[in-house]
Every structure is written in C-alpha cells, then in structure tokens.
Design a protein around this motif. Structure first.
Motif, PDB file in Angstrom:
ATOM      1  N   GLY A 198      17.108   4.358  14.705  1.00 41.96           N
ATOM      2  CA  GLY A 198      16.232   4.244  13.539  1.00 41.96           C
ATOM      3  C   GLY A 198      16.092   2.832  13.024  1.00 41.96           C
ATOM      4  N   GLY A 199      16.248   1.856  13.909  1.00 41.69           N
ATOM      5  CA  GLY A 199      16.122   0.464  13.498  1.00 41.69           C
ATOM      6  C   GLY A 199      17.366  -0.118  12.870  1.00 41.69           C
ATOM      7  N   ASP A 200      18.453   0.629  12.854  1.00 44.11           N
ATOM      8  CA  ASP A 200      19.706   0.156  12.262  1.00 44.11           C
ATOM      9  C   ASP A 200      20.813   0.106  13.306  1.00 44.11           C
ATOM     10  N   ALA A 201      21.692  -0.891  13.162  1.00 49.34           N
ATOM     11  CA  ALA A 201      22.890  -0.975  14.000  1.00 49.34           C
ATOM     12  C   ALA A 201      24.014  -0.234  13.285  1.00 49.34           C
ATOM     13  N   TRP A 202      24.625   0.724  13.987  1.00 47.12           N
ATOM     14  CA  TRP A 202      25.649   1.574  13.387  1.00 47.12           C
ATOM     15  C   TRP A 202      27.020   1.274  13.985  1.00 47.12           C
ATOM     16  N   SER A 203      28.041   1.414  13.156  1.00 50.42           N
ATOM     17  CA  SER A 203      29.418   1.326  13.622  1.00 50.42           C
ATOM     18  C   SER A 203      30.149   2.603  13.219  1.00 50.42           C
ATOM     19  N   LEU A 204      31.245   2.878  13.902  1.00 47.55           N
ATOM     20  CA  LEU A 204      32.032   4.088  13.648  1.00 47.55           C
ATOM     21  C   LEU A 204      33.400   3.711  13.109  1.00 47.55           C
ATOM     22  N   VAL A 205      33.838   4.426  12.061  1.00 45.35           N
ATOM     23  CA  VAL A 205      35.206   4.286  11.556  1.00 45.35           C
ATOM     24  C   VAL A 205      35.919   5.615  11.793  1.00 45.35           C
ATOM     25  N   PRO A 206      37.242   5.622  11.847  1.00 47.01           N
ATOM     26  CA  PRO A 206      37.963   6.882  12.094  1.00 47.01           C
ATOM     27  C   PRO A 206      37.771   7.877  10.950  1.00 47.01           C
ATOM     28  N   LEU A 207      37.914   9.153  11.273  1.00 46.34           N
ATOM     29  CA  LEU A 207      37.913  10.205  10.249  1.00 46.34           C
ATOM     30  C   LEU A 207      39.349  10.363   9.767  1.00 46.34           C
ATOM     31  N   ILE A 208      39.590  10.050   8.504  1.00 41.67           N
ATOM     32  CA  ILE A 208      40.940  10.176   7.967  1.00 41.67           C
ATOM     33  C   ILE A 208      41.081  11.477   7.178  1.00 41.67           C
ATOM     34  N   GLY A 209      42.307  11.815   6.866  1.00 41.12           N
ATOM     35  CA  GLY A 209      42.585  13.092   6.218  1.00 41.12           C
ATOM     36  C   GLY A 209      41.858  13.289   4.905  1.00 41.12           C
ATOM     37  N   ALA A 210      41.819  12.253   4.060  1.00 42.28           N
ATOM     38  CA  ALA A 210      41.167  12.382   2.760  1.00 42.28           C
ATOM     39  C   ALA A 210      39.684  12.677   2.913  1.00 42.28           C
ATOM     40  N   ALA A 211      39.034  12.039   3.892  1.00 42.26           N
ATOM     41  CA  ALA A 211      37.612  12.286   4.130  1.00 42.26           C
ATOM     42  C   ALA A 211      37.395  13.698   4.663  1.00 42.26           C
ATOM     43  N   ALA A 212      38.265  14.143   5.568  1.00 44.11           N
ATOM     44  CA  ALA A 212      38.156  15.503   6.109  1.00 44.11           C
ATOM     45  C   ALA A 212      38.348  16.538   5.004  1.00 44.11           C
ATOM     46  N   GLU A 213      39.253  16.276   4.072  1.00 44.48           N
ATOM     47  CA  GLU A 213      39.438  17.176   2.932  1.00 44.48           C
ATOM     48  C   GLU A 213      38.168  17.260   2.084  1.00 44.48           C
ATOM     49  N   SER A 214      37.500  16.126   1.879  1.00 44.92           N
ATOM     50  CA  SER A 214      36.265  16.121   1.090  1.00 44.92           C
ATOM     51  C   SER A 214      35.171  16.934   1.771  1.00 44.92           C
ATOM     52  N   ILE A 215      35.047  16.797   3.085  1.00 46.49           N
ATOM     53  CA  ILE A 215      34.066  17.595   3.828  1.00 46.49           C
ATOM     54  C   ILE A 215      34.374  19.077   3.659  1.00 46.49           C
ATOM     55  N   GLU A 216      35.635  19.408   3.775  1.00 42.47           N
ATOM     56  CA  GLU A 216      36.095  20.794   3.624  1.00 42.47           C
ATOM     57  C   GLU A 216      35.772  21.326   2.232  1.00 42.47           C
ATOM     58  N   GLU A 217      36.036  20.529   1.210  1.00 44.21           N
ATOM     59  CA  GLU A 217      35.807  20.958  -0.169  1.00 44.21           C
ATOM     60  C   GLU A 217      34.320  21.146  -0.470  1.00 44.21           C
TER      61      GLU A 217
END
Length: 260
Positions: free
Chosen positions: A115-134
């Motif tokens: 989409g015209g943007d350069a993307w980078s990836l960061v690891p999925l950490i526990g706090a982020a996974a909890e937020s997705i879950e919530e």
C-alpha cells in the motif's frame, strides 16, 4: 516439593517454583477463553527468581514474547508431566514443536512494502496478546480467527511514523489497538491479503522456540518439519491446565484435561 532446573535462554534467566495450591485452584477456575491472561497469572505465580543478567534480559511475563511464554510453561510441564521430559502433546511430543536451538528474538524485522508503505514486524508479547484477547467480542463484525489475525497484525506491523503506546505499561494500549484493528479492517481486500502474506512470512523468518500461527482461539504453535515437508500433527498450545493436578482442576470446577 518439586525442584526445577534453572531455565536460561538468550533473554531469560529464571528459577521456577511449584505453584501454591490456592493459586492452582484459582487458575483452574479461569475460563479457557482467557488463555493469555491465565498464562500471565500462572507465570507470575511460578517464577521464583528472574535475573536481569544483561540489558536484553526480560523478567516480566507480560514483556516476554508469546513464544518465550510458551517455552517457560513447557519447562514447567517437563517437570510435572507423567511423560516428561519430552512430554506428550496429543499424538506428538514436545520436541515435535520445538524449533531447534533458535532463541533469538528479533526486535524489529523489515517485513516489506504494501500500500505504498514500508512495514516492519515486532514480536507479539504477552501484554499485547492479552489485549487482543480482552477485545474479542467487542468489535462489531470481527470475531474468531479474523479477530486474532487483525489483532496480531495491528500489534506487530509498524510503518514509519507509528507511535504505539507500550502494551506493558500504558493503560491506553487497548484503545489504541482497537482503533488500529478497525483501520486494518477497512483496508482494500487486495492490500489486506498482500499484507497478510507479508505478515506470515515475516513471522516465519523471525521464529524462535516455536512456529507461531493463529486460529480462532488465539496463538498456536505448529509442528516443526523439514523444509518442503508437510506437518502431520495438529497445532499445539501449552495450557496452564496441563500443569495443574487433577485435584486443583476439580476444585476449580474443571474436568482434568490431557493437554493440547
């Protein structure tokens, strides 16, 4: 009392202890749908010492990647399982899912352009996974595997100028993540599919401990196979329930499980 071998990896230097009976019963009462939250509470209960041996070492379970968290739970399971140390997981064993000696957590990985943007990836950490879950069930028209797919992509993919809050320390992270998931939800179909392919490839290239994937329940780990080979075992998780005694599971209102 069970004695645990020290656990040391590139970023972890931990000593575990046997879970207290009260904590075990309390954990057993948590619904399986709260897998990430349950994992955090379990790790907090069983990590006796967490050494910050280097600036790269992580001591907070919520700051560990989901792969690291799975590895710590598996380390506990290897001490309490009747089929330890290479314990059974369905028709397979722990070693079927472990990615050799790969322990390196890549902080930022150049994923590609979409989409015209350069993307980078960061690891999925526990706090982020909890937020997705919530957030599951709170976003209209978004549920199941698609919810987890959107959540992981929104959390892990970054482009220039992105300034996400810290999922471990910032209470506004959940609101930020919800808004970002909706942004991805409104992407043109062709761009989104291209981004998904890019995301999956970046996750594969940054794998550590396990091959992370996603299904309708959340984060899963795939069988480790030789290049070009086809996996024959189903995806695995390391549920806290597999670390608890039948007594604790019954007291917590659960039927003892054989693992996943």
């Amino acid at each position: 009392m069970i004695e645990f071998r020290p656990l040391r990896t590139k970023r972890l230097a931990l000593k575990l202890q046997e879970i207290a009976i009260g904590d075990a019963i309390s954990l057993a009462a948590i619904p399986p749908s709260m897998y990430e939250s349950q994992t955090t509470r379990f790790l907090t209960s069983v990590i006796k010492e967490a050494e910050a041996a280097t600036p790269n070492h992580v001591t907070d379970p919520r700051a560990m990647t989901v792969q690291e968290r799975g590895f710590v739970v598996a380390h506990y399971m290897a001490h309490v399982s009747e089929t330890a140390p290479d314990f059974m997981i369905g028709a397979g064993r722990f070693s079927n899912y472990l990615v050799g000696q790969q322990q390196n957590v890549v902080p930022t990985f150049p994923a590609g352009d979409v989409g015209g943007d350069a993307w980078s990836l960061v690891p999925l950490i526990g706090a982020a996974a909890e937020s997705i879950e919530e957030l599951h069930g709170d976003l209209l028209g978004i549920s199941g595997e698609y919810h987890w797919m959107l959540g992981c992509m929104a959390s892990q993919l970054r482009k220039a100028g992105d300034t996400p809050p810290d999922p471990v320390t910032d209470t506004g992270y959940g609101d930020w993540l919800r808004d970002r998931m909706f942004v991805f939800h409104r992407y043109p179909e062709s761009d989104f599919i291209q981004m998904l392919v890019m995301y999956r490839e970046a996750v594969r290239k940054t794998r550590h401990f396990f091959n992370m994937d996603i299904n309708g329940d959340g984060v899963i780990f795939l069988e480790e196979v030789e290049k070009e080979a086809v996996a024959t075992l189903p995806p695995a998780r390391f549920p806290v329930s597999s670390c608890l005694s039948d007594f604790s599971l019954r007291m917590g209102g659960k039927t003892p499980a054989v693992g996943e």
